[in-house]
Design a protein around this motif. Structure first.
Motif, PDB file in Angstrom:
ATOM      1  N   TYR A  19      33.441  45.999  44.643  1.00  0.00           N
ATOM      2  CA  TYR A  19      32.595  45.126  43.832  1.00  0.00           C
ATOM      3  C   TYR A  19      32.796  43.672  44.253  1.00  0.00           C
ATOM      4  N   SER A  20      31.733  42.944  44.284  1.00  0.00           N
ATOM      5  CA  SER A  20      31.858  41.506  44.541  1.00  0.00           C
ATOM      6  C   SER A  20      32.201  40.802  43.238  1.00  0.00           C
ATOM      7  N   LYS A 174      43.339  40.479  45.400  1.00  0.00           N
ATOM      8  CA  LYS A 174      43.903  39.624  46.433  1.00  0.00           C
ATOM      9  C   LYS A 174      43.238  40.008  47.735  1.00  0.00           C
ATOM     10  N   ASN A 175      42.637  39.010  48.389  1.00  0.00           N
ATOM     11  CA  ASN A 175      41.869  39.277  49.602  1.00  0.00           C
ATOM     12  C   ASN A 175      40.800  40.337  49.370  1.00  0.00           C
TER      13      ASN A 175
END
Length: 293
Positions: A19-20, A174-175
């Motif tokens: 998911y963005s 994270k990332n």
């Protein structure tokens, strides 16, 4: 059905964890405001607040693990509509000689967030949790910041059943990836791969989390009610609703807890007797008759 459609949509994101981000946080005059940048279900949720700690957290855990039998009896079937699916012909899943219930979820997942409430209510009728945590689903997923519990770091003791709760990731990216949390054992991974797929679960639910295996007697993929019911609630408000047999949220959580209780009673040979002969369990009489003991 709305809930099945939600599960199918969520499953694709859960499998890819891609998911963005849909929100950004702005500080204005020292007030935290969550601005929703993209569309998605469950809009209108409050900005996340600090999780309860100390006595407040203990009160919430106490409330969800000691729901009065009279309240559960008053709810009966309540809002329970989606039940675990019985399976047959499989070797019994046990741990220490007891029927084993396996839960696999993740802290970011709003559907997991919804399902933990009835799971904890039901299992607390058969045993005792230690070190349950409080958390929320991810801020950048559908139904953001859904208040919930966490099985990470917790343990469960019971003379009737065994329980393994696995939270595979946190609710923080994270990332671009949610951070790892609990690692599945080889045995747990094999169970997940085999039973979280047809013919044991419907095609539209295959691969969904939360996933639950009830001693290889029944399985569940996805939530049994919509996280939308928890939107804009605090942990304390959820517990207050659980104590109210007339509230919509309380009926959804307790009704589904009663369904799980009735299923577990089939696995324990109707023990403990006071629980398994209760009005709450009798409300589901006939639903799990083909579940072997």
């Amino acid at each position: 059905m709305k809930l099945i459609q939600e599960r199918a949509t969520a499953r694709r994101g859960r499998l890819r964890v891609a998911y963005s981000a849909i929100g950004a946080v702005l500080l204005v005059f020292a007030v935290m405001i969550v601005v929703k940048l993209g569309s998605g279900a469950g809009g209108g949720a409050k900005a996340p607040s600090a999780l309860p700690t100390g006595a407040a957290a203990a009160e919430i855990i106490q409330g969800v693990t000691t729901v009065p039998a009279a309240t559960l009896d008053a709810v009966g079937k309540g809002g329970a509509q989606v039940l675990p699916s019985p399976i047959t012909g499989q070797a019994a899943l046990t741990d220490g000689g007891k029927p084993l219930i396996l839960y696999v979820g993740a802290e970011y997942c709003p559907f997991c967030a919804a399902q933990r409430w009835p799971v904890v209510v039901a299992l607390s009728r058969f045993g005792t949790f230690t070190n349950l945590g409080l958390t929320t689903s991810a801020a950048d997923d559908t139904y953001p910041n859904t208040p919930t519990l966490s099985f990470h770091g917790s343990s469960y003791t019971s003379q009737y059943i065994a329980f393994q709760g696995v939270e595979t990731t946190t609710n923080v990216r994270k990332n671009g990836q949610y951070q790892p949390l609990d690692k599945l054992t080889d045995a747990q991974a094999q169970i997940l791969q085999k039973y979280n797929a047809p013919p044991y679960v419907p095609q539209e639910s295959a691969g969904s989390i939360p996933f639950m295996d009830f001693a290889n007697k029944a399985v569940l993929a996805g939530a049994t009610y919509s996280p939308e019911l928890l939107a804009s609630h605090t942990h304390a408000e959820v517990v207050a609703a659980i104590k109210d047999p007339n509230s919509q949220l309380g009926r959804a959580i307790n009704g589904n807890a009663n369904a799980l209780t009735a299923l577990i009673c089939r696995m324990t040979g109707a023990q403990p007797a006071d629980v398994c002969s209760s009005t709450a369990v009798k409300a589901f009489q006939g639903e799990f008759t083909n579940v072997g003991q």
